[in-house]
Design a protein around this motif. Structure first.
Motif, PDB file in Angstrom:
ATOM      1  N   ALA A   4       1.649  14.664   1.390  1.00  0.00           N
ATOM      2  CA  ALA A   4       0.760  13.500   1.302  1.00  0.00           C
ATOM      3  C   ALA A   4      -0.446  13.688   2.217  1.00  0.00           C
ATOM      4  CB  ALA A   4       1.510  12.237   1.688  1.00  0.00           C
ATOM      5  N   SER A   5      -1.641  13.456   1.669  1.00  0.00           N
ATOM      6  CA  SER A   5      -2.847  13.602   2.488  1.00  0.00           C
ATOM      7  C   SER A   5      -3.470  12.267   2.853  1.00  0.00           C
ATOM      8  CB  SER A   5      -3.885  14.475   1.771  1.00  0.00           C
ATOM      9  OG  SER A   5      -4.304  13.872   0.559  1.00  0.00           O
ATOM     10  N   SER A   6      -3.392  11.256   1.960  1.00  0.00           N
ATOM     11  CA  SER A   6      -3.974   9.957   2.290  1.00  0.00           C
ATOM     12  C   SER A   6      -3.267   8.854   1.528  1.00  0.00           C
ATOM     13  CB  SER A   6      -5.475   9.931   1.979  1.00  0.00           C
ATOM     14  OG  SER A   6      -5.707   9.993   0.586  1.00  0.00           O
ATOM     15  N   LEU A   7      -3.288   7.662   2.115  1.00  0.00           N
ATOM     16  CA  LEU A   7      -2.702   6.479   1.509  1.00  0.00           C
ATOM     17  C   LEU A   7      -3.723   5.357   1.523  1.00  0.00           C
ATOM     18  CD1 LEU A   7       0.821   6.477   3.235  1.00  0.00           C
ATOM     19  CD2 LEU A   7       0.358   7.013   0.829  1.00  0.00           C
ATOM     20  N   CYS A   8      -3.642   4.477   0.524  1.00  0.00           N
ATOM     21  CA  CYS A   8      -4.542   3.335   0.459  1.00  0.00           C
ATOM     22  C   CYS A   8      -3.810   2.174  -0.204  1.00  0.00           C
ATOM     23  CB  CYS A   8      -5.799   3.700  -0.339  1.00  0.00           C
ATOM     24  SG  CYS A   8      -6.978   2.345  -0.531  1.00  0.00           S
ATOM     25  N   TRP A   9      -3.810   1.003   0.445  1.00  0.00           N
ATOM     26  CA  TRP A   9      -3.251  -0.202  -0.154  1.00  0.00           C
ATOM     27  C   TRP A   9      -4.244  -0.736  -1.190  1.00  0.00           C
ATOM     28  CZ3 TRP A   9       1.647  -1.801   0.731  1.00  0.00           C
ATOM     29  CH2 TRP A   9       2.301  -1.301   1.873  1.00  0.00           C
ATOM     30  N   THR A  10      -3.767  -0.976  -2.393  1.00  0.00           N
ATOM     31  CA  THR A  10      -4.644  -1.396  -3.476  1.00  0.00           C
ATOM     32  C   THR A  10      -3.994  -2.522  -4.278  1.00  0.00           C
ATOM     33  OG1 THR A  10      -3.792   0.064  -5.209  1.00  0.00           O
ATOM     34  CG2 THR A  10      -5.370   1.026  -3.668  1.00  0.00           C
ATOM     35  N   GLY A  11      -4.694  -2.955  -5.307  1.00  0.00           N
ATOM     36  CA  GLY A  11      -4.176  -3.980  -6.198  1.00  0.00           C
ATOM     37  C   GLY A  11      -4.671  -5.363  -5.811  1.00  0.00           C
ATOM     38  N   LYS A  12      -4.675  -6.256  -6.776  1.00  0.00           N
ATOM     39  CA  LYS A  12      -5.212  -7.600  -6.561  1.00  0.00           C
ATOM     40  C   LYS A  12      -4.570  -8.287  -5.371  1.00  0.00           C
ATOM     41  CE  LYS A  12      -6.009 -11.973  -8.975  1.00  0.00           C
ATOM     42  NZ  LYS A  12      -5.851 -12.708 -10.255  1.00  0.00           N
ATOM     43  N   ASP A  13      -3.252  -8.106  -5.207  1.00  0.00           N
ATOM     44  CA  ASP A  13      -2.534  -8.697  -4.077  1.00  0.00           C
ATOM     45  C   ASP A  13      -2.216  -7.663  -3.003  1.00  0.00           C
ATOM     46  OD1 ASP A  13      -2.399 -11.321  -5.231  1.00  0.00           O
ATOM     47  OD2 ASP A  13      -0.862 -10.547  -6.605  1.00  0.00           O
ATOM     48  N   LEU A  14      -2.883  -6.515  -3.078  1.00  0.00           N
ATOM     49  CA  LEU A  14      -2.682  -5.410  -2.128  1.00  0.00           C
ATOM     50  C   LEU A  14      -1.212  -5.017  -2.023  1.00  0.00           C
ATOM     51  CD1 LEU A  14      -5.198  -6.535   0.644  1.00  0.00           C
ATOM     52  CD2 LEU A  14      -5.485  -4.679  -1.001  1.00  0.00           C
ATOM     53  N   ASP A  15      -0.542  -5.007  -3.177  1.00  0.00           N
ATOM     54  CA  ASP A  15       0.870  -4.647  -3.208  1.00  0.00           C
ATOM     55  C   ASP A  15       1.114  -3.356  -3.999  1.00  0.00           C
ATOM     56  OD1 ASP A  15       0.318  -5.595  -5.717  1.00  0.00           O
ATOM     57  OD2 ASP A  15       1.644  -7.340  -5.591  1.00  0.00           O
ATOM     58  N   GLN A  16       0.050  -2.535  -4.098  1.00  0.00           N
ATOM     59  CA  GLN A  16       0.175  -1.208  -4.698  1.00  0.00           C
ATOM     60  C   GLN A  16      -0.258  -0.164  -3.672  1.00  0.00           C
ATOM     61  OE1 GLN A  16      -2.159  -1.214  -8.294  1.00  0.00           O
ATOM     62  NE2 GLN A  16      -1.043  -2.945  -9.170  1.00  0.00           N
ATOM     63  N   LEU A  17       0.316   1.018  -3.790  1.00  0.00           N
ATOM     64  CA  LEU A  17      -0.025   2.126  -2.889  1.00  0.00           C
ATOM     65  C   LEU A  17      -0.601   3.280  -3.690  1.00  0.00           C
ATOM     66  CD1 LEU A  17       2.742   2.803  -0.182  1.00  0.00           C
ATOM     67  CD2 LEU A  17       0.298   2.430   0.212  1.00  0.00           C
ATOM     68  N   LEU A  18      -1.779   3.736  -3.286  1.00  0.00           N
ATOM     69  CA  LEU A  18      -2.381   4.940  -3.849  1.00  0.00           C
ATOM     70  C   LEU A  18      -2.120   6.085  -2.880  1.00  0.00           C
ATOM     71  CD1 LEU A  18      -4.357   6.349  -5.907  1.00  0.00           C
ATOM     72  CD2 LEU A  18      -6.178   5.757  -4.297  1.00  0.00           C
ATOM     73  N   CYS A  19      -1.555   7.161  -3.391  1.00  0.00           N
ATOM     74  CA  CYS A  19      -1.277   8.343  -2.571  1.00  0.00           C
ATOM     75  C   CYS A  19      -1.964   9.554  -3.184  1.00  0.00           C
ATOM     76  CB  CYS A  19       0.232   8.588  -2.484  1.00  0.00           C
ATOM     77  SG  CYS A  19       0.693  10.134  -1.665  1.00  0.00           S
ATOM     78  N   LEU A  20      -2.739  10.263  -2.369  1.00  0.00           N
ATOM     79  CA  LEU A  20      -3.303  11.551  -2.760  1.00  0.00           C
ATOM     80  C   LEU A  20      -2.583  12.641  -1.978  1.00  0.00           C
ATOM     81  CD1 LEU A  20      -7.111  10.662  -2.763  1.00  0.00           C
ATOM     82  CD2 LEU A  20      -5.593  10.831  -4.735  1.00  0.00           C
ATOM     83  N   THR A  21      -2.428  13.809  -2.587  1.00  0.00           N
ATOM     84  CA  THR A  21      -1.719  14.902  -1.929  1.00  0.00           C
ATOM     85  C   THR A  21      -2.667  16.063  -1.623  1.00  0.00           C
ATOM     86  OG1 THR A  21      -1.088  16.066  -3.965  1.00  0.00           O
ATOM     87  CG2 THR A  21       0.355  14.269  -3.233  1.00  0.00           C
ATOM     88  N   HIS A  22      -2.207  16.949  -0.763  1.00  0.00           N
ATOM     89  CA  HIS A  22      -3.047  18.072  -0.346  1.00  0.00           C
ATOM     90  C   HIS A  22      -3.301  19.066  -1.472  1.00  0.00           C
ATOM     91  CE1 HIS A  22      -1.967  16.802   3.863  1.00  0.00           C
ATOM     92  NE2 HIS A  22      -3.249  17.059   3.989  1.00  0.00           N
ATOM     93  N   ASP A  23      -2.478  19.035  -2.526  1.00  0.00           N
ATOM     94  CA  ASP A  23      -2.740  19.919  -3.659  1.00  0.00           C
ATOM     95  C   ASP A  23      -3.270  19.136  -4.851  1.00  0.00           C
ATOM     96  OD1 ASP A  23      -0.378  18.642  -4.182  1.00  0.00           O
ATOM     97  OD2 ASP A  23       0.796  20.460  -4.535  1.00  0.00           O
ATOM     98  N   GLU A  24      -3.978  18.018  -4.562  1.00  0.00           N
ATOM     99  CA  GLU A  24      -4.755  17.231  -5.534  1.00  0.00           C
ATOM    100  C   GLU A  24      -3.899  16.437  -6.512  1.00  0.00           C
ATOM    101  OE1 GLU A  24      -7.462  17.245  -4.185  1.00  0.00           O
ATOM    102  OE2 GLU A  24      -7.407  19.189  -3.202  1.00  0.00           O
ATOM    103  N   GLY A  25      -2.681  16.119  -6.105  1.00  0.00           N
ATOM    104  CA  GLY A  25      -1.873  15.187  -6.875  1.00  0.00           C
ATOM    105  C   GLY A  25      -2.291  13.756  -6.586  1.00  0.00           C
ATOM    106  N   LEU A  26      -1.947  12.846  -7.503  1.00  0.00           N
ATOM    107  CA  LEU A  26      -2.291  11.429  -7.339  1.00  0.00           C
ATOM    108  C   LEU A  26      -1.131  10.586  -7.839  1.00  0.00           C
ATOM    109  CD1 LEU A  26      -5.641   9.693  -8.210  1.00  0.00           C
ATOM    110  CD2 LEU A  26      -3.495   8.769  -9.100  1.00  0.00           C
ATOM    111  N   HIS A  27      -0.774   9.568  -7.042  1.00  0.00           N
ATOM    112  CA  HIS A  27       0.313   8.670  -7.413  1.00  0.00           C
ATOM    113  C   HIS A  27      -0.099   7.242  -7.076  1.00  0.00           C
ATOM    114  CE1 HIS A  27       2.920  12.237  -7.758  1.00  0.00           C
ATOM    115  NE2 HIS A  27       2.252  12.651  -6.694  1.00  0.00           N
ATOM    116  N   LEU A  28       0.210   6.329  -7.989  1.00  0.00           N
ATOM    117  CA  LEU A  28      -0.057   4.907  -7.770  1.00  0.00           C
ATOM    118  C   LEU A  28       1.246   4.166  -8.012  1.00  0.00           C
ATOM    119  CD1 LEU A  28      -2.227   2.719  -7.206  1.00  0.00           C
ATOM    120  CD2 LEU A  28      -2.603   2.601  -9.689  1.00  0.00           C
ATOM    121  N   TRP A  29       1.736   3.491  -6.969  1.00  0.00           N
ATOM    122  CA  TRP A  29       3.020   2.793  -7.041  1.00  0.00           C
ATOM    123  C   TRP A  29       2.839   1.296  -6.831  1.00  0.00           C
ATOM    124  CZ3 TRP A  29       3.308   6.978  -3.183  1.00  0.00           C
ATOM    125  CH2 TRP A  29       3.867   8.163  -3.692  1.00  0.00           C
TER     126      TRP A  29
END
Length: 386
Positions: free
Chosen positions: A215-240
């Motif tokens: 994991a390289s970075s995290l960001c709280w997102t979503g209308k109620d800020l109840d989602q997590l955006l994760c970027l990885t060092h090998d350019e992966g992306l996940h939104l939970w």
């Protein structure tokens, strides 16, 4: 409002360009949410620079760290206080009204701890730092900012979490509104969500997500800020979706081991890396910034359906861009990178020169960590984490 902002993005151009006076990379930048006319950047020479938010001119700097600086964060409640963290085992608090002064507070833990990441809670009461792996352990270290005064050290240490990660903790992110909610990511492929109000580490750990990479970075997102955006060092992306972290129904909204393939760029161009992502609360959307190693930037819209191209920014940087921030107050995009330049982009702007262009003969040979984390090469054939 969304259309208005998109129009702004589509007409962004350079308004100011600050050329470096020495061969240093810009690693991260931070703007206060209000009340201050300075922005801060941390540099590869272990210093923290202050710049005019409007003109980008250098207005001061802070020295004190003796190893790479892993980030800068303005206080949420006092626009005059700035925090920095470093691999030298300290977090420091500076008064931006007194450039060149010593830190007003210094936070330490065990002498073996080297910090790779840190953040400040929205209440300003708690600091958290993530360490490099120490032996078999990696630590999340917590301090109470109110318990360190007049430059005192070792005060305010609340304790550590030591069981939740098994490798370098590369990113920690407090929730923007809930002071007790914290997310952490590491090279072990795990992203953990804690509720610090629940007490000890076992009870506080409410959700674990798996990004199958570093994991390289995290960001709280979503209308109620109840989602997590994760970027990885090998350019992966996940939104939970972590709205109900204790209910075992954490939802994967978007997941890609190499999200560069999700982007259609004009003219057959290809995305080489992601700089990062940020939540634009007024527009309720995620802005993702990617780039090419020769300095071109691409603005992207990210949602559960995938990534959508918005705008390319050309003619700015000449090397990898390491950081960006959307300054909602001035409606400008700030970017900094390995060419040492600090750029300000605004809608329909014409460039105003700030400082002379210097020869940076030594910059390409600087001995620095590359964008990829040093432990990025995670064994792809390892058994899948639980």
């Amino acid at each position: 409002m969304m259309d208005t902002l998109e129009d702004t993005f589509r007409t962004l151009s350079i308004t100011r360009r600050l050329q470096p006076s020495e061969a240093t990379y810009i690693l991260e930048l931070s703007c206060p949410s209000s009340g201050s006319d300075v922005l801060a950047v941390c540099c590869s020479n272990h210093s923290v620079h202050l710049h005019s938010r409007e003109t980008l001119r250098l207005v001061g700097d802070f020295h004190g760290h003796t190893a790479p600086v892993c980030g800068v964060r303005f206080s949420h409640l006092s626009p005059h206080l700035l925090f920095s963290g470093s691999a030298d085992g300290t977090l420091r608090c500076w008064d931006v009204r007194r450039p060149g002064s010593v830190a007003t507070q210094v936070f330490r833990s065990d002498l073996t701890h080297s910090y790779l990441s840190f953040d400040v809670s929205c209440s300003d009461r708690v600091l958290c730092a993530g360490t490099e792996q120490v032996g078999e352990d990696s630590f999340l270290v917590f301090w109470d900012t109110r318990m360190v005064r007049d430059g005192g050290e070792m005060g305010g240490l609340l304790g550590v979490y030591s069981e939740s990660h098994s490798d370098d903790i590369t990113t920690v992110k407090f929730h923007p509104r809930q002071a007790d909610r914290l997310a952490s990511g590491a090279t072990d492929g795990l992203v953990n969500v804690f509720d610090l109000s629940l007490g000890g580490e076992d009870d506080a750990l409410v959700t674990t997500c798996n990004c199958n990479s570093s994991a390289s970075s995290l960001c709280w997102t979503g209308k109620d800020l109840d989602q997590l955006l994760c970027l990885t060092h090998d350019e992966g992306l996940h939104l939970w979706d972590v709205a109900r972290p204790d209910s075992d129904d954490t939802l994967t909204l978007l997941s890609s081991a190499d999200a560069r393939a999700l982007v259609q760029l004009p003219d057959g161009a290809s995305l080489e890396y992601f700089v990062g992502g940020t939540w634009l609360s007024d527009e309720e959307r995620i802005l993702l910034v990617g780039g090419t190693n020769h300095g071109e930037l691409h603005l992207l819209d990210c949602c559960g359906r995938g990534l959508r191209f918005i705008k390319s920014l050309k003619g700015g940087h000449s090397a990898t861009v390491r950081c960006f921030q959307w300054d909602a107050i001035s409606q400008s995009l700030l970017t900094g990178g390995e060419d040492g330049q600090l750029l300000q982009w605004k809608a329909g702007a014409e460039e105003i020169s700030v400082g002379k262009k210097d020869s940076l003969k030594s910059i390409s040979s600087m001995q620095l960590k590359t964008k990829a984390h040093r432990k990025q090469a995670i064994q792809k054939d390892r058994s899948k984490l639980a």
